[in-house]
Design a protein around this motif. Structure first.
Motif, mmCIF file in Angstrom:
data_model
loop_
_atom_site.group_PDB
_atom_site.id
_atom_site.type_symbol
_atom_site.label_atom_id
_atom_site.label_comp_id
_atom_site.label_asym_id
_atom_site.label_seq_id
_atom_site.Cartn_x
_atom_site.Cartn_y
_atom_site.Cartn_z
ATOM 1 N N TYR A 19 -1.550 -4.693 -9.030
ATOM 2 C CA TYR A 19 -0.804 -3.680 -9.684
ATOM 3 C C TYR A 19 -1.171 -2.364 -9.043
ATOM 4 C CZ TYR A 19 1.163 -6.584 -13.184
ATOM 5 O OH TYR A 19 1.932 -7.601 -13.667
ATOM 6 N N HIS B 68 4.666 -2.722 -8.609
ATOM 7 C CA HIS B 68 4.994 -2.722 -10.204
ATOM 8 C C HIS B 68 5.007 -3.982 -10.812
ATOM 9 C CE1 HIS B 68 5.568 1.665 -8.644
ATOM 10 N NE2 HIS B 68 5.913 1.847 -10.066
ATOM 11 N N ASP C 209 9.260 -5.924 -6.895
ATOM 12 C CA ASP C 209 8.904 -4.832 -6.035
ATOM 13 C C ASP C 209 8.167 -5.131 -4.714
ATOM 14 O OD1 ASP C 209 8.387 -2.048 -5.502
ATOM 15 O OD2 ASP C 209 6.587 -1.860 -6.551
#
Length: 188
Positions: free
Chosen positions: A44, A48, A52
């Motif tokens: 993270y 996202h 992603d």
């Protein structure tokens, strides 16, 4: 290669391996992190969600090719470089293009190209595009978006050169004039 880029590329490579046996939309962040031997927090810090990763890799490659259309690459050369890079990453994108939802590489790539072509054309034109010109850009972008997906999913048969020539000849002539007018390129 910087540390952040290196980490992102490790996620891309590992996702590529996981997509060999599991569709992109079924890959979980936890599976990717476990396979890579990193924490979810590390994931993270860079992405996202799982989509992603694929979208970031698309953008990374397109920044070296298609997204340079009308900047320092001609319409033909930008497409040629795009198809060449996709072919060099055939397995990854064959699997990534199987996902068709809003977050997919195909949908993201279409939205990005629409924005880039219109912004560059308006900049070169000195004023907004007409409603008809915008519609022509939309027709081209939509066709290009799904033809790219179909080319990838269909085994990438025609060469990057052939595909670039087809895409170039399919572009609205006003768009080619505007984008190629300022491109510092060797082709077309």
């Amino acid at each position: 290669m910087g540390r952040q880029l290196e980490t992102r590329m490790r996620f891309v490579e590992t996702l590529g391996v996981l997509m060999r046996t599991c569709p992109l939309e079924k890959v979980k962040v936890s599976h990717l992190c476990k396979a890579l031997g990193v924490s979810r927090a590390t994931f993270y810090e860079h992405f996202h969600d799982i989509f992603d990763v694929a979208v970031w890799y698309w953008d990374y490659l397109m920044e070296q090719s298609l997204y340079r259309i009308g900047a320092d690459l001609s319409c033909y050369e930008a497409h040629f470089q795009k198809f060449k890079l996709l072919r060099e990453n055939k397995e990854f994108f064959d699997n990534a293009f199987k996902s068709d939802d809003y977050n997919s590489v195909c949908e993201h790539g279409g939205r990005a190209m629409d924005r880039i072509m219109i912004e560059r054309a308006v900049e070169r034109n000195g004023h907004s595009l007409t409603e008809e010109q915008l519609l022509l850009v939309e027709f081209f972008k939509t066709g290009a978006q799904y033809m790219t997906r179909d080319w990838v999913r269909g085994g990438m048969g025609p060469s990057p050169q052939v595909m670039a020539e087809l895409f170039y000849s399919s572009m609205p002539s006003f768009l080619v004039r505007l984008l190629d007018g300022n491109a510092d390129s060797q082709n077309r």
